[in-house]
Scaffold this motif. Structure first.
Motif, PDB file in Angstrom:
ATOM      1  N   ILE A   1       2.070  55.700   8.448  1.00 30.16           N
ATOM      2  CA  ILE A   1       3.163  56.364   9.170  1.00 30.16           C
ATOM      3  C   ILE A   1       3.393  57.761   8.600  1.00 30.16           C
ATOM      4  CG2 ILE A   1       5.637  56.301   9.671  1.00 30.16           C
ATOM      5  CD1 ILE A   1       5.437  53.241   9.624  1.00 30.16           C
ATOM      6  N   ALA A   2       3.360  57.868   7.266  1.00 26.24           N
ATOM      7  CA  ALA A   2       3.592  59.154   6.607  1.00 26.24           C
ATOM      8  C   ALA A   2       2.520  60.174   6.969  1.00 26.24           C
ATOM      9  CB  ALA A   2       3.671  58.966   5.096  1.00 26.24           C
ATOM     10  N   ILE A   3       1.253  59.734   6.981  1.00 24.93           N
ATOM     11  CA  ILE A   3       0.195  60.711   7.272  1.00 24.93           C
ATOM     12  C   ILE A   3       0.210  61.107   8.750  1.00 24.93           C
ATOM     13  CG2 ILE A   3      -1.309  60.010   5.369  1.00 24.93           C
ATOM     14  CD1 ILE A   3      -2.966  58.404   7.335  1.00 24.93           C
ATOM     15  N   ALA A   4       0.589  60.160   9.626  1.00 22.88           N
ATOM     16  CA  ALA A   4       0.683  60.514  11.047  1.00 22.88           C
ATOM     17  C   ALA A   4       1.774  61.561  11.258  1.00 22.88           C
ATOM     18  CB  ALA A   4       0.961  59.265  11.880  1.00 22.88           C
ATOM     19  N   ILE A   5       2.918  61.393  10.571  1.00 18.71           N
ATOM     20  CA  ILE A   5       3.995  62.383  10.658  1.00 18.71           C
ATOM     21  C   ILE A   5       3.522  63.716  10.105  1.00 18.71           C
ATOM     22  CG2 ILE A   5       6.270  63.022   9.756  1.00 18.71           C
ATOM     23  CD1 ILE A   5       6.995  60.048   9.815  1.00 18.71           C
ATOM     24  N   PHE A   6       2.861  63.664   8.949  1.00 21.37           N
ATOM     25  CA  PHE A   6       2.420  64.917   8.321  1.00 21.37           C
ATOM     26  C   PHE A   6       1.447  65.676   9.212  1.00 21.37           C
ATOM     27  CE2 PHE A   6      -0.349  67.517   5.680  1.00 21.37           C
ATOM     28  CZ  PHE A   6       0.588  68.265   4.977  1.00 21.37           C
ATOM     29  N   TRP A   7       0.415  64.984   9.714  1.00 21.65           N
ATOM     30  CA  TRP A   7      -0.582  65.682  10.525  1.00 21.65           C
ATOM     31  C   TRP A   7       0.005  66.158  11.847  1.00 21.65           C
ATOM     32  CZ3 TRP A   7      -3.791  67.419   7.436  1.00 21.65           C
ATOM     33  CH2 TRP A   7      -4.461  66.659   6.474  1.00 21.65           C
ATOM     34  N   SER A   8       0.991  65.444  12.388  1.00 26.66           N
ATOM     35  CA  SER A   8       1.589  65.885  13.650  1.00 26.66           C
ATOM     36  C   SER A   8       2.303  67.216  13.481  1.00 26.66           C
ATOM     37  CB  SER A   8       2.561  64.831  14.187  1.00 26.66           C
ATOM     38  OG  SER A   8       3.686  64.700  13.329  1.00 26.66           O
ATOM     39  N   GLY A   9       2.796  67.498  12.271  1.00 29.90           N
ATOM     40  CA  GLY A   9       3.382  68.797  11.992  1.00 29.90           C
ATOM     41  C   GLY A   9       2.359  69.803  11.532  1.00 29.90           C
TER      42      GLY A   9
ATOM     43  N   VAL B   1      11.321  77.443   7.719  1.00 27.75           N
ATOM     44  CA  VAL B   1      10.949  78.857   7.726  1.00 27.75           C
ATOM     45  C   VAL B   1      10.670  79.313   9.154  1.00 27.75           C
ATOM     46  CG1 VAL B   1       9.217  80.535   6.969  1.00 27.75           C
ATOM     47  CG2 VAL B   1      10.064  78.818   5.365  1.00 27.75           C
ATOM     48  N   MET B   2       9.971  78.482   9.920  1.00 27.60           N
ATOM     49  CA  MET B   2       9.670  78.836  11.304  1.00 27.60           C
ATOM     50  C   MET B   2      10.942  78.853  12.160  1.00 27.60           C
ATOM     51  SD  MET B   2       6.598  79.660  11.358  1.00 27.60           S
ATOM     52  CE  MET B   2       6.537  79.941  13.124  1.00 27.60           C
ATOM     53  N   TYR B   3      11.900  77.986  11.840  1.00 29.61           N
ATOM     54  CA  TYR B   3      13.185  78.007  12.540  1.00 29.61           C
ATOM     55  C   TYR B   3      13.873  79.352  12.328  1.00 29.61           C
ATOM     56  CZ  TYR B   3      18.234  77.362  12.957  1.00 29.61           C
ATOM     57  OH  TYR B   3      19.567  77.526  13.261  1.00 29.61           O
ATOM     58  N   LEU B   4      13.886  79.830  11.085  1.00 32.68           N
ATOM     59  CA  LEU B   4      14.503  81.120  10.785  1.00 32.68           C
ATOM     60  C   LEU B   4      13.758  82.253  11.493  1.00 32.68           C
ATOM     61  CD1 LEU B   4      15.178  80.693   6.951  1.00 32.68           C
ATOM     62  CD2 LEU B   4      16.822  80.466   8.825  1.00 32.68           C
TER      63      LEU B   4
ATOM     64  N   PHE C   1      11.452  73.811  16.419  1.00 33.59           N
ATOM     65  CA  PHE C   1      11.001  73.873  15.024  1.00 33.59           C
ATOM     66  C   PHE C   1      11.930  73.068  14.122  1.00 33.59           C
ATOM     67  CE2 PHE C   1       8.761  78.066  16.048  1.00 33.59           C
ATOM     68  CZ  PHE C   1       7.502  77.478  16.006  1.00 33.59           C
ATOM     69  N   MET C   2      13.238  73.116  14.402  1.00 29.29           N
ATOM     70  CA  MET C   2      14.185  72.372  13.571  1.00 29.29           C
ATOM     71  C   MET C   2      13.948  70.867  13.677  1.00 29.29           C
ATOM     72  SD  MET C   2      16.510  72.218  11.344  1.00 29.29           S
ATOM     73  CE  MET C   2      16.969  73.935  11.142  1.00 29.29           C
ATOM     74  N   GLN C   3      13.513  70.387  14.848  1.00 35.47           N
ATOM     75  CA  GLN C   3      13.222  68.957  14.995  1.00 35.47           C
ATOM     76  C   GLN C   3      12.226  68.497  13.941  1.00 35.47           C
ATOM     77  OE1 GLN C   3      12.005  67.669  18.921  1.00 35.47           O
ATOM     78  NE2 GLN C   3      13.567  68.925  19.934  1.00 35.47           N
ATOM     79  N   PHE C   4      11.135  69.247  13.795  1.00 38.29           N
ATOM     80  CA  PHE C   4      10.122  68.847  12.822  1.00 38.29           C
ATOM     81  C   PHE C   4      10.576  69.099  11.393  1.00 38.29           C
ATOM     82  CE2 PHE C   4       6.892  67.866  15.902  1.00 38.29           C
ATOM     83  CZ  PHE C   4       6.068  66.988  15.207  1.00 38.29           C
ATOM     84  N   CYS C   5      11.448  70.084  11.199  1.00 38.74           N
ATOM     85  CA  CYS C   5      12.026  70.290   9.872  1.00 38.74           C
ATOM     86  C   CYS C   5      12.769  69.035   9.436  1.00 38.74           C
ATOM     87  CB  CYS C   5      12.966  71.496   9.892  1.00 38.74           C
ATOM     88  SG  CYS C   5      13.969  71.675   8.400  1.00 38.74           S
ATOM     89  N   VAL C   6      13.595  68.498  10.319  1.00 42.35           N
ATOM     90  CA  VAL C   6      14.387  67.306  10.007  1.00 42.35           C
ATOM     91  C   VAL C   6      13.491  66.088   9.828  1.00 42.35           C
ATOM     92  CG1 VAL C   6      16.142  65.719  10.889  1.00 42.35           C
ATOM     93  CG2 VAL C   6      16.444  68.194  11.163  1.00 42.35           C
TER      94      VAL C   6
ATOM     95  N   LEU D   1       5.730  65.726   2.440  1.00 45.20           N
ATOM     96  CA  LEU D   1       6.497  65.720   3.682  1.00 45.20           C
ATOM     97  C   LEU D   1       7.687  66.680   3.615  1.00 45.20           C
ATOM     98  CD1 LEU D   1       6.366  61.889   4.385  1.00 45.20           C
ATOM     99  CD2 LEU D   1       5.459  63.666   5.888  1.00 45.20           C
ATOM    100  N   VAL D   2       8.339  66.751   2.453  1.00 51.87           N
ATOM    101  CA  VAL D   2       9.455  67.696   2.300  1.00 51.87           C
ATOM    102  C   VAL D   2       8.965  69.128   2.468  1.00 51.87           C
ATOM    103  CG1 VAL D   2      11.093  68.659   0.634  1.00 51.87           C
ATOM    104  CG2 VAL D   2      10.897  66.184   0.895  1.00 51.87           C
ATOM    105  N   GLN D   3       7.787  69.427   1.901  1.00 50.06           N
ATOM    106  CA  GLN D   3       7.240  70.779   2.060  1.00 50.06           C
ATOM    107  C   GLN D   3       6.863  71.060   3.515  1.00 50.06           C
ATOM    108  OE1 GLN D   3       4.845  72.260  -1.649  1.00 50.06           O
ATOM    109  NE2 GLN D   3       4.668  70.027  -1.607  1.00 50.06           N
ATOM    110  N   LEU D   4       6.420  70.013   4.223  1.00 50.52           N
ATOM    111  CA  LEU D   4       6.183  70.166   5.659  1.00 50.52           C
ATOM    112  C   LEU D   4       7.480  70.575   6.352  1.00 50.52           C
ATOM    113  CD1 LEU D   4       4.159  69.575   8.120  1.00 50.52           C
ATOM    114  CD2 LEU D   4       5.409  67.413   8.300  1.00 50.52           C
TER     115      LEU D   4
END
Length: 484
Positions: free
Chosen positions: A282-290, A368-371, A455-460, A359-362
């Motif tokens: 689950i973690a890697i799927a989330i990471f790669w999706s971002g 950053v992209m939100y800003l 962008f904020m969606q993926f940040c959260v 994941l936190v760094q993702l």
């Protein structure tokens, strides 16, 4: 000294044959990927296809997801039919033919056929070339680890130069020149593999016994049906991509459930480890999706909303993707040394914590992209530093997750399901790529006000998933049954 015993810098010559084969293949793959989404979304007046963002995102997602999904039948074909070396050879030919098809101006259906050739070939080649590297070092140990480090360098060199050259040709000269350069790159890889194949004697040979071809026919049949459905318009790419998202997720959950709960031959410890593998999936799927939005949403942002002028010259938008390869080349060795240094002092973070940090760094990268997106709402362009800093954060996150996760899968997988669990690692990447492509469809040029929120969606999502991994790291570690 025989040909197969010849060495260079202490490693068999076969390693360097595979190094350059993979380097040229990654040149073609990442080079073409760098311009693919731009070609799909740019207008006909610019010589491109002019697809809507949602359709282009689905096409890209299906292509990238297929590349990783096809490593499963690619490995099976090598193990049971062709052997690794022949699978690499025919995979390379399929990739080259695919890029040649892309290089010829044609209809969308023919273009999609070219993508299918590239995906099938990559599934054959990618699944097996790493296996042959391992076969060169049957003794294992530190020398084998060093060999894979050298091999990994070839991957990053290929992607680095591929994005520069194909990206420049595609955006500045003509899209089909870029696709043609990718074809030539694979040709160079094939020439290297054929001419220097003598250094790979007795590895990657044909299997002694061939298994039934029933599975192979089923896989090929499904692929043909899916491809024809899109090419002939029976199913559009968005329908198929959304369907695949649920199919991949459903099958994966069912598979993990069967192994973890239904197979009574596994011990309690092994079942808990399967549970850990599911959490990591689950973690890697989330990471790669971002992370894989580098080729989609980040490229849109680079093309439409970033000031790319440097000394009076406009940088190709696709070049920003190269920041990842550069940062990986710079930080891979320091990160490896950091884990060793921390381990000697009993400070090395456990696997769940490393995943959480990645994941936190993702999430921070998307913040950053939100800003940056907030800055362009008034019609101004963002500076190049925003994307560059995002790529830095995502690359550091990759170093916390990708090598750590791959190593963890090799350690935690029950012996009975070892190869299948390694295949599921690639399925996680496949699902992530598919989601990344679908997400890009939300970036409507007519509604840039929605961009910061997207962008904020993926940040959260990234930050919350990472914090959960860190918060529950002790429980997850206990399920690992003593494996570090």
């Amino acid at each position: 000294m025989s040909v197969k015993e010849k060495t260079l810098f202490g490693h068999p010559m076969g390693l360097y044959v595979l190094f350059f084969t993979e380097m040229w293949e990654r040149f073609s793959y990442y080079g073409m990927r760098a311009i693919l989404f731009l070609y799909l979304t740019k207008g006909a007046s610019e010589g491109a296809m002019g697809l809507p963002e949602d359709t282009a995102g689905a096409v890209y997602g299906l292509y990238a997801a297929s590349v990783y999904l096809l490593t499963l039948p690619g490995g099976w074909i090598a193990d049971n039919v062709l052997g690794q070396k022949k699978a690499i050879w025919w995979g390379g030919i399929s990739i080259m033919l695919g890029h040649l098809i892309l290089a010829l101006p044609s209809t969308p259906s023919v273009f999609f056929l070219g993508l299918a050739f590239v995906a099938i070939g990559t599934g054959l080649l990618k699944a097996n070339i790493s296996s042959v590297v391992g076969e060169l070092y049957p003794e294992g140990g530190a020398k084998r680890d060093a060999a894979f480090s050298i091999f990994y360098l070839g991957i990053n060199l290929g992607s680095f130069f591929g994005m520069f050259i194909v990206g420049y040709l595609g955006e500045k000269v003509g899209w089909h020149y870029g696709f043609g350069a990718a074809a030539f790159a694979m040709l160079f890889g094939l020439i290297n593999f054929r001419v220097n194949g003598k250094y790979l004697a007795e590895v990657g040979e044909k299997p002694a016994k061939k298994s039934s071809l029933t599975y192979l026919y089923v896989v090929i049949g499904l692929l043909v049906v899916a491809a024809l459905s899109v090419i002939t318009g029976v199913l559009d790419s968005i329908q198929l991509a959304n369907s695949m998202k649920y199919i991949i997720s459903g099958i994966t959950v069912a598979y993990f459930f069967y192994i973890g709960f239904m197979d009574k031959s596994l011990t309690v410890v092994e079942r808990k480890r399967v549970g850990v593998l599911f959490i990591l999936f689950i973690a890697i799927a989330i990471f790669w999706s971002g992370f894989e939005q580098a080729a989609t949403t980040f490229t849109i942002f680079a093309d439409r909303h970033t000031d790319r002028m440097a000394f009076g010259w406009e940088m190709p938008a696709s070049w920003f993707q190269n920041a990842n390869s550069l940062f990986i080349l710079i930080f891979s060795a320091p990160f490896a040394a950091l884990w060793v240094w921390l381990n000697k002092r009993n400070l090395d973070p456990n696997v769940p914590v490393k995943f959480g940090l990645g994941l936190v760094q993702l999430g921070l990268g998307f913040f950053v992209m939100y800003l940056a997106a907030e800055r362009v709402l008034d019609g101004s362009l963002a500076g190049m530093g925003w994307l560059t800093f995002t790529y830095l954060l995502h690359s550091l996150g990759e170093l916390c997750i990708s090598p750590v996760g791959l190593s963890s899968y090799t350690k935690l997988a029950p012996k009975k399901y070892y190869s299948q669990m390694m295949g599921l690692w690639f399925v996680g990447a496949s699902l992530g790529n598919l989601i990344a492509g679908l997400f890009a469809g939300n970036f409507d040029e007519e509604n840039i006000n929605a961009m910061p929120g997207l962008f904020m969606q993926f940040c959260v999502i990234g930050a919350v998933a990472g914090l959960v991994m860190i918060l529950f790291n002790k429980q997850i570690k206990n399920w690992m049954g003593g494996i570090k």
